[in-house]
Design a protein around this motif. Structure first.
Motif, mmCIF file in Angstrom:
data_model
loop_
_atom_site.group_PDB
_atom_site.id
_atom_site.type_symbol
_atom_site.label_atom_id
_atom_site.label_comp_id
_atom_site.label_asym_id
_atom_site.label_seq_id
_atom_site.Cartn_x
_atom_site.Cartn_y
_atom_site.Cartn_z
ATOM 1 N N ASP A 139 26.198 4.748 24.046
ATOM 2 C CA ASP A 139 26.773 3.691 24.893
ATOM 3 C C ASP A 139 27.036 2.459 24.051
ATOM 4 O OD1 ASP A 139 27.081 1.487 26.585
ATOM 5 O OD2 ASP A 139 26.059 2.568 28.213
ATOM 6 N N LYS A 140 28.294 2.149 23.865
ATOM 7 C CA LYS A 140 28.680 1.044 22.982
ATOM 8 C C LYS A 140 28.101 -0.288 23.427
ATOM 9 C CE LYS A 140 31.754 -0.400 19.698
ATOM 10 N NZ LYS A 140 31.207 -1.735 19.587
ATOM 11 N N ASP A 141 28.107 -0.500 24.730
ATOM 12 C CA ASP A 141 27.602 -1.772 25.264
ATOM 13 C C ASP A 141 26.124 -1.933 24.969
ATOM 14 O OD1 ASP A 141 30.112 -2.112 26.159
ATOM 15 O OD2 ASP A 141 29.676 -1.506 28.253
ATOM 16 N N LEU A 142 25.431 -0.862 25.262
ATOM 17 C CA LEU A 142 23.984 -0.926 25.022
ATOM 18 C C LEU A 142 23.702 -1.192 23.550
ATOM 19 C CD1 LEU A 142 22.174 1.863 27.083
ATOM 20 C CD2 LEU A 142 21.819 -0.606 27.164
ATOM 21 N N LEU A 143 24.426 -0.492 22.717
ATOM 22 C CA LEU A 143 24.205 -0.637 21.283
ATOM 23 C C LEU A 143 24.455 -2.071 20.846
ATOM 24 C CD1 LEU A 143 23.592 0.788 18.583
ATOM 25 C CD2 LEU A 143 26.038 1.141 18.310
ATOM 26 N N ASP A 144 25.544 -2.629 21.296
ATOM 27 C CA ASP A 144 25.870 -4.003 20.911
ATOM 28 C C ASP A 144 24.824 -4.977 21.418
ATOM 29 O OD1 ASP A 144 28.002 -3.194 19.541
ATOM 30 O OD2 ASP A 144 29.486 -3.604 21.132
ATOM 31 N N LEU A 145 24.476 -4.798 22.649
ATOM 32 C CA LEU A 145 23.477 -5.689 23.243
ATOM 33 C C LEU A 145 22.164 -5.618 22.467
ATOM 34 C CD1 LEU A 145 22.893 -7.652 25.487
ATOM 35 C CD2 LEU A 145 22.178 -5.723 26.933
ATOM 36 N N HIS A 146 21.770 -4.376 22.202
ATOM 37 C CA HIS A 146 20.526 -4.161 21.467
ATOM 38 C C HIS A 146 20.597 -4.859 20.114
ATOM 39 C CE1 HIS A 146 17.354 -0.996 20.032
ATOM 40 N NE2 HIS A 146 16.879 -2.236 20.082
ATOM 41 N N LYS A 147 21.750 -4.681 19.455
ATOM 42 C CA LYS A 147 21.918 -5.263 18.141
ATOM 43 C C LYS A 147 21.830 -6.784 18.192
ATOM 44 C CE LYS A 147 25.311 -6.316 14.709
ATOM 45 N NZ LYS A 147 26.748 -6.419 14.449
ATOM 46 N N SER A 148 22.505 -7.339 19.146
ATOM 47 C CA SER A 148 22.529 -8.803 19.183
ATOM 48 C C SER A 148 21.152 -9.356 19.513
ATOM 49 C CB SER A 148 23.572 -9.288 20.180
ATOM 50 O OG SER A 148 23.186 -8.876 21.471
ATOM 51 N N LEU A 149 20.463 -8.657 20.387
ATOM 52 C CA LEU A 149 19.108 -9.132 20.714
ATOM 53 C C LEU A 149 18.211 -9.098 19.476
ATOM 54 C CD1 LEU A 149 18.499 -7.446 24.181
ATOM 55 C CD2 LEU A 149 18.527 -9.911 23.710
ATOM 56 N N VAL A 150 18.302 -8.018 18.744
ATOM 57 C CA VAL A 150 17.472 -7.884 17.543
ATOM 58 C C VAL A 150 17.856 -8.953 16.535
ATOM 59 C CG1 VAL A 150 16.933 -6.395 15.576
ATOM 60 C CG2 VAL A 150 17.070 -5.417 17.863
ATOM 61 N N CYS A 151 19.151 -9.129 16.349
ATOM 62 C CA CYS A 151 19.612 -10.089 15.351
ATOM 63 C C CYS A 151 19.207 -11.505 15.716
ATOM 64 C CB CYS A 151 21.132 -10.002 15.200
ATOM 65 S SG CYS A 151 21.607 -8.440 14.424
ATOM 66 N N THR A 152 19.346 -11.826 16.975
ATOM 67 C CA THR A 152 18.973 -13.173 17.403
ATOM 68 C C THR A 152 17.502 -13.428 17.115
ATOM 69 O OG1 THR A 152 20.420 -12.692 19.270
ATOM 70 C CG2 THR A 152 19.217 -14.799 19.310
ATOM 71 N N ALA A 153 16.735 -12.452 17.451
ATOM 72 C CA ALA A 153 15.291 -12.646 17.301
ATOM 73 C C ALA A 153 14.887 -12.758 15.843
ATOM 74 C CB ALA A 153 14.549 -11.479 17.959
ATOM 75 N N LEU A 154 15.607 -12.054 14.979
ATOM 76 C CA LEU A 154 15.154 -11.989 13.589
ATOM 77 C C LEU A 154 15.880 -12.951 12.667
ATOM 78 C CD1 LEU A 154 14.696 -8.142 13.129
ATOM 79 C CD2 LEU A 154 12.933 -9.876 13.457
ATOM 80 N N ARG A 155 16.886 -13.625 13.174
ATOM 81 C CA ARG A 155 17.654 -14.506 12.305
ATOM 82 C C ARG A 155 16.725 -15.529 11.652
ATOM 83 N NH1 ARG A 155 23.046 -14.875 12.364
ATOM 84 N NH2 ARG A 155 23.130 -13.950 14.431
ATOM 85 N N GLY A 156 16.845 -15.628 10.353
ATOM 86 C CA GLY A 156 16.031 -16.608 9.629
ATOM 87 C C GLY A 156 14.637 -16.109 9.294
ATOM 88 N N LYS A 157 14.232 -15.059 9.944
ATOM 89 C CA LYS A 157 12.885 -14.565 9.652
ATOM 90 C C LYS A 157 12.910 -13.431 8.640
ATOM 91 C CE LYS A 157 11.107 -15.667 14.219
ATOM 92 N NZ LYS A 157 10.841 -15.089 15.532
#
Lengths: 991, 369
Positions: B250-268
């Motif tokens: 599911d493309k939407d799920l994948l994108d959402l998952h990715k963005s959530l992970v990226c947001t959380a880990l940005r800078g860390k």
């Protein structure tokens, strides 16, 4: 019908698979006593059957109760063919027949098969209800206690020591019956085991009757042996000392002698300062008796030797009259007796007045078939004859009694050597009869007996000595005469004053003889015997001097006869008695002094010997107090004794001054080297290697000079058989082989037990047998006890602290290399008198459940620890109860020797199994140790070509309950709970 | 003069730890004597070679007699023939069942069959462990396997009860039995860097979470045919894992998952860009796709066996080639699995946790050089 025997079969475990198809077993049990047999139900398809049978009840005479063993047979039920026997258990119910011993036998017994060995275990409960029987003419002797221990058992007091009891019974050996040709080896072995068990019971009952006749209630120092005479039959014989014993009620009332003897050893240090003058003398202690011939059989009585004999009478002015009185009295007490013999080796204080020396007698007999088993007169007459001889030897030494008495046989084909030996002694009459001799006399006698040296004083007339001897005034009390060397068969008296430590001494000797038949053979043997005894004695004397010591205790000389040789092995514990003079050195004299290089060689040897003596003195801490010559005074003039034959001469001091290197004016023992034989003797003297540092060894109960034993003990049996390689053996080669065998065996023991250092091998008991032409078998049983190098037990207070310290060190040792199952920190034998605990702890194997599954692994062994020791005590512990004697006989046979790991694998497994069966019986009686354990026989026969071997083992001992001293102290300080916690924390688990 | 017979039997059975080790290592008596001499025992004790030979023979004979009992350790506890203190019994058992790291790595995951046993020669030659010792170790594995394979309940507990092992050894054997039963491939070259400890760690996690016993289902279904609950993976669970495919499909799920992970880990995250790149669908080393695909494939036995190969190929190697520090891997995996809870369209939260919690633990353990 004065008894009811009740048996319950509870369960089995670890049974072998009897049905290959199902890999299971349909087991049931037959319980047989006398002619009555009961059976349990068949428990189908299980290797761990739970029969939980009813109580099988046997109503029997107490005579049968004493004679018969309970026989339990485990079988596999087979619908279509005969049931297969899995194995058997024989239970001697004798311990249940006297009130103070065990009340129930309950526990796991190994199921034993003579072909397969142990095959699983069976849980059995046995009880006996005895009815009172007032019949005066009864044939049973229930209630007479038997002890293998050769001293008064620890929790008893001797009221009267009645004296010698003996009996023998004979029968045909099932192995040689015609039926043996058609029955299986298993059936034959079982018939033999059963017969010997039956004969032992009968023998014990008959001895018990004699004890009752003497109005005693116990037999101490009970020694039962069997002679496998082959075609001519099977003899089971026993000797012992009848006593009237009183149980000591409270544990606090133990006589000091009843604690671990080690404790009071230290109380007799060198505290007897020399006072009077003494005179130096020397003796050459050989006494020869003449042979005689029996009518009914061919027999040769062998010239007998009396080892160190002393006179009596005019020793000291004050001593004389009392001694005479004493003798009169004791004689009256002893004269009614045919044989004033005592099998004891340790005595209540004051019992032993004087010791004469070793007396021994041997006789060579030709065996013939015992025609009438009910009248074993021939064998009785043989022994009676030997005992008479012993008695007369003792008399010649001015002694009226023989202590430390024992008998033995060696049989090869139809020739049998009967031997008896003991120590001639003068005894205090007080213990010998019913308190009639009381009063002032006795007191005065005791006043006149200085502690620590009285027993050394000569009991015979100085002017009428049976052989030349050197006498001096006692170095301790200065009042009475003592010999310069003392040989005895007893243990060192606890009050004896000893300098330094003791050590094990062995004399070893082989003599080839021609193979011969019947009378020619017997004559050849009896001609050899005196020479052997003589040489053994010379060796002992030389080795004793080499150690710088002056007395032998526990002397045991074994002469073994084989097809083509005779072996002699003498073991004893040498000590330095403070009361006896310092031994002279050993001088070597060459026969041809003209030869320069020869002389150099001699002086080289001399130096080596002197060095060895000096080294030994240091090693065994022999530093007797110096006595100046003026005090000693001049020697008593005595006849010089010379003997070519001996090659050893007594030289008076002035003659040897030039040669004497370091021993002042002491007499020296001179070895004259006149041929290669003598040379070899001197060499062999020097080849005995002392034990590695940290090791001591002795063949007596305890090592003189060591008194701080720890609780770590390890009993062991080691067996070696060597095959002599060459056919044209010489005496020298034979001697060397035998010497090496014994020395290597000792070395191996030291190596194996190295983790116990500092340690002492106690009660080292060597047995030699010649199973075949070129085979020599040596069996050793001993106990290794660790002692504490730095700490000597002194007061009770420090003792507690020490036991704590010891606990912690034991812990450390446990991690490294623990040899014993229990240390103070892991009290696997907590037997606090608290009643609630005792029963469970006493028989931890008594219950058959497997509860360990849910528990953490390994912490909970359901098998209780049983200690075994040849000693009469357990270091650091108190024996609280004697449960009866263990006397077991096993046969093991194999027809698949290679598959069982060859002869070594076969015998190793068998001995381990024998130990296991002894332990199981003790545990079932509620005990946690066997004391005075002895392996009386280990007859091993092999036929490697047929892949077969057979072995017979006979062991005995006293089953006891002991309590650790540390635990007793805890209890006495009113902390039973602490004790319980301690034991629980220590990993003790009862099922 | 030759010694025909030479034995020593103690009331307490003497155990020499050193000789026991030599015996376990499969040395012959003469080799053992030579090794003891080399260790300097003669000098220390002043003994002769003959004494040493006799002593060694004696110990070997004792061990040989004990071996039969060691095959069923509770027997050692209950037998009456050898009086051995409990601490010594424990030592005997523990050492007898101990195994060599080199050996266990060769056998781990292989079927404990006759066929494997035939290969022991090669293993012996390869590892330098004596054939005798290899056989003992192999037979030990097989014996334990046979005893516990039909048993209910915790694998490690069963082993401990029937073999009286220490905790540690029981858990190791549980791992060996589990691997043998599921035949996980461990011998591939790319798995050579992994130690037995790594695999044992994973085995424990998998036993805890992925087997039938883990969910405690069996007691409620007494009639179920599954006896060895701790040994077999939960088949239903493996089937269900297919549902996770939606996360990458599911493309939407994948994108959402990715963005959530990226947001959380940005800078860390030190390797943020590499991580982000890995989420891109066409990227050959798509971490997320890899992990989900591994899950989805577990329905096939063949793929179950290759689990560790897949994990290393799909995750460990890509991360390693990008030089991810372990801390970053941990942060990423935590975030990656946690953020799935925020995906509203994803219905298999519990399934995801059961899969991912274990996998995360395994991956962190497997991620090293």
């Amino acid at each position: 019908m004065p008894g009811k025997l009740k048996v319950k079969i509870v369960a089995g475990r670890h049974l072998p698979v009897m049905d290959r198809a199902s890999d299971l077993t349909d087991a049931f049990v037959e319980v047989k006593f006398g002619n009555t047999t009961f059976k349990t139900d068949v428990y189908l398809k299980s290797l761990n059957p739970q029969w939980n049978s009813e109580w099988f009840k046997f109503e029997v005479d107490d005579e049968d109760l004493q004679d018969e063993p309970l026989q339990i047979t485990v079988l596999d039920h087979d619908t279509y063919s005969a049931n297969d026997a899995i194995g058997k258990v024989y239970i001697d119910i004798d311990p249940l027949l006297y009130s103070e011993a065990a009340t129930v036998i309950s526990g796991w017994f190994p199921i034993y098969d003579t072909i397969h060995g142990i095959r699983g275990e069976i849980n059995v409960v046995v009880k006996v209800d005895l009815f009172n029987d007032l019949n005066r003419f009864r044939q049973s002797s229930c209630g007479v206690k038997f002890f293998c221990t050769t001293s008064i058992p620890k929790c008893y007091r001797a009221v009267i020591i009645h004296g010698f009891v003996e009996e023998l019974v004979v029968n045909e050996d099932p192995e040689y019956q015609w039926i043996d040709r058609i029955r299986t080896p298993r059936a034959s072995n079982e018939a033999r085991q059963r017969l010997i068990s039956l004969m032992s019971g009968e023998l014990q009952r008959k001895i018990g009757l004699k004890v009752l006749e003497m109005r005693g209630n116990a037999v101490v120092g009970y020694l039962q042996c069997f002679d496998l005479e082959g075609e001519s039959g099977l003899v089971v014989r026993a000797i012992g000392t009848a006593c009237t014993l009183d149980k000591l009620s409270s544990p606090a009332a133990f006589l000091p002698a009843c604690n671990s003897p080690s404790k009071e050893m230290k109380e007799s240090p060198l505290a007897h300062p020399p006072s009077h003058g003494c005179r130096s003398t020397h003796n050459s202690p050989i006494h020869t008796a003449t042979g005689s011939r029996l009518t009914q059989n061919f027999s040769v009585s062998v010239p007998t030797l009396i080892y160190t004999g002393m006179g009596s009478g005019s020793a000291g002015k004050e001593g004389g009259p009392f001694k005479a009185l004493l003798r009169q009295q004791t004689q009256s007490a002893l004269e009614q007796r045919e044989f004033p013999f005592f099998t004891l080796t340790a005595f209540p204080p004051g019992f032993l007045v004087h010791v004469g020396g070793v007396v021994s007698a041997r006789s060579v007999k030709l065996l013939d078939r015992i025609h009438n088993p009910d009248e074993p007169e021939t064998r009785d007459a043989w022994w009676a004859e030997i005992r008479q001889e012993i008695k007369s030897h003792a008399k010649a030494l001015g002694c009226h009694a023989v202590v430390g008495y024992s008998e033995s046989t060696s049989i090869c084909e139809e020739v049998c050597i009967l031997s008896a030996s003991g120590t001639a002694a003068v005894l205090n009459p007080r213990f010998l009869q019913d308190g009639t001799v009381e009063g002032c006399l006795e007191q005065r006698i005791e006043e006149n007996l200085p502690a620590g040296c009285g027993f050394c004083h000569i009991p015979y007339d100085e002017l009428n000595m049976p052989f030349p001897a050197h006498l001096t005034y006692c170095y301790n009390c200065r009042k009475q005469k003592v010999p310069d060397v003392l040989f005895t068969t007893i243990d060192l008296p606890t009050d004896a004053t000893v300098v330094g430590k003791g050590c094990l001494i062995q004399a070893r000797l082989c003599r080839l003889k021609k193979k011969a038949q019947a009378e020619a053979n017997a004559t050849a043997i009896s001609n050899l015997l005196p020479f052997m005894e003589y040489e053994v004695h010379t060796q002992l004397m030389n080795k004793l001097k080499l150690k710088g010591m002056n007395a032998l205790f526990g002397l045991r000389i074994q002469i073994t006869v084989g097809e083509n040789m005779l072996m002699g092995l003498a073991s004893a514990t040498a000590v330095y008695l403070a009361a006896l003079p310092m031994p002279g050195g050993i001088q070597i004299a060459g026969k041809t002094p003209s030869d320069g290089s020869y002389e150099q060689h001699i002086s080289h040897m001399q130096k080596k010997i002197s060095d060895t003596i000096a080294k030994n003195k240091e090693l065994y801490e022999i530093n007797p107090p110096e006595i100046s010559e003026e005090i000693i005074g001049s020697p008593i003039p005595e006849p010089k004794q010379r003997s070519r034959l001996l090659r050893s001469q007594s030289e008076s001091s002035d003659e040897v001054t030039e040669l004497d290197l370091s021993h002042g004016k002491k007499d020296a023992f001179v070895l004259e080297i006149d041929d290669t034989d003598a040379m070899e003797d001197v060499h062999s003297l020097l080849t005995d290697v002392p034990p590695p540092s940290g090791f001591y060894s002795c063949n007596t109960e305890i090592m003189p000079g060591i008194n701080n034993w720890t609780s770590e003990i390890q009993m062991f049996t080691s067996v070696r058989v060597i095959r002599l390689s060459s056919l044209n053996l010489t005496n020298q080669a034979l001697n060397k082989n035998f010497n090496d065998l014994c020395e290597n065996l000792l070395k191996s023991l030291y190596f194996k037990l190295r983790s116990m250092i500092p340690c002492c091998l106690c009660h080292v008991n060597f047995t030699v047998s010649l199973p075949e032409d070129e085979l020599i078998q040596v069996t050793v049983t001993a106990v290794a006890i660790t002692f504490d190098k730095n700490q000597a037990l002194q007061t009770t207070k420090t003792h507690i602290e020490k036991s704590l310290q010891r606990a912690s060190t034991d812990n450390e040792e446990l991690l490294q290399f623990p040899l014993e199952l229990c240390s103070d920190s892991l009290p696997s034998h907590p037997f606090p008198p608290a009643k609630a605990v005792t029963v469970e702890k006493a028989s931890p194997m008594g219950e058959g459940n497997f509860r360990n599954r849910s528990a953490p692994p390994c912490a909970n062994s359901t098998v209780g620890v049983v200690k075994m020791t040849p000693l009469s005590f357990i270091p650091g512990a108190k024996i609280t109860k004697y449960l009866g004697i263990i006397n077991m006989f096993f046969i093991r046979e194999t027809t698949s020797l290679r598959e069982e790991g060859g002869v070594s694998g076969f015998l190793h497994a068998f001995i381990a199994e024998v130990f296991a069966m002894v332990r199981a019986h003790v545990a079932a009686l509620g005990g946690n140790a066997v004391v005075s354990y002895i392996m009386k026989q280990c007859v091993f026969m092999e036929n490697p070509n047929k892949n077969q071997a057979q072995c017979l083992i006979n062991v005995s001992g006293d089953a006891v309950i002991f309590v650790r001293e540390s635990e007793l102290e805890v209890i006495s300080t009113q902390q039973p709970t602490a004790n319980c916690q301690q034991s629980c924390a220590g990993g003790e688990v009862t099922t | 003069m030759t010694s025909e017979l030479d034995i020593f039997v103690g009331n307490t059975t003497l155990i020499d730890e050193e000789v026991y080790r030599l015996w376990l290592d499969g040395y012959s008596v003469s080799d053992a004597v030579a090794l003891r001499v080399r260790a300097g025992i003669l000098e220390q004790t002043g003994a002769t070679a003959a004494v040493l030979q006799s002593d060694t023979m004696d110990h070997y004979r004792t061990f040989h007699m004990l071996e039969r009992l060691l095959h069923a350790p509770p027997k050692l506890l209950h037998q009456l023939v050898f009086q051995i203190p409990p601490s010594r019994q424990a030592l005997l058992i523990e050492r007898y069942y101990a195994f060599d790291e080199a050996f266990v790595r060769e056998v781990l995951g292989k079927k404990l069959s006759k066929g494997t046993k035939k290969d022991l020669d090669d293993i012996s030659a390869k590892t330098g462990i004596t054939l005798k010792s290899c056989r003992r170790q192999f037979d030990n594995f097989k014996r334990v396997f046979k005893v516990v394979e039909e048993m209910r309940g915790s694998l490690a507990d069963n082993i401990q009860q029937h073999f009286l092992f220490s905790d540690r050894l029981a858990r190791d054997y549980a791992a060996i039995v589990f691997f043998a039963n599921n035949r996980f491939e461990t011998a591939k070259k790319k798995l050579q860097y992994l130690s037995f400890g790594d695999f044992a760690f994973c085995a424990e996690l998998m036993i805890q979470n992925w087997t039938l016993g883990a969910v405690g289902e069996a007691p409620s279904k007494p009639d179920s045919q599954v006896d060895d609950m701790d040994m077999d993976l939960d088949k239903e669970f493996l089937q269900d894992l297919k549902e996770l495919k939606v996360l990458v499909a599911d493309k939407d799920l994948l994108d959402l998952h990715k963005s959530l992970v990226c947001t959380a880990l940005r800078g860390k995250l030190g390797v943020f860009s590499e991580m982000e790149a890995n989420f891109k669908p066409p990227a050959p080393q798509n971490l997320s796709r890899g992990l989900v695909n591994v899950a989805a494939k577990l329905t096939h036995n063949k793929d179950v066996r290759d689990l560790f190969v897949d994990l290393v190929e799909k995750f460990v190697e890509p991360c390693r080639s990008d030089h991810w520090p372990l801390g970053d891997v941990r942060l990423f995996l935590n975030q990656y699995s946690v953020t799935v809870h925020s995906l509203d369209g994803f219905r298999h939260q519990a399934l995801w946790d059961r899969y991912m919690d274990t996998l995360r633990g395994c991956l962190l353990r497997l991620y090293h050089d």
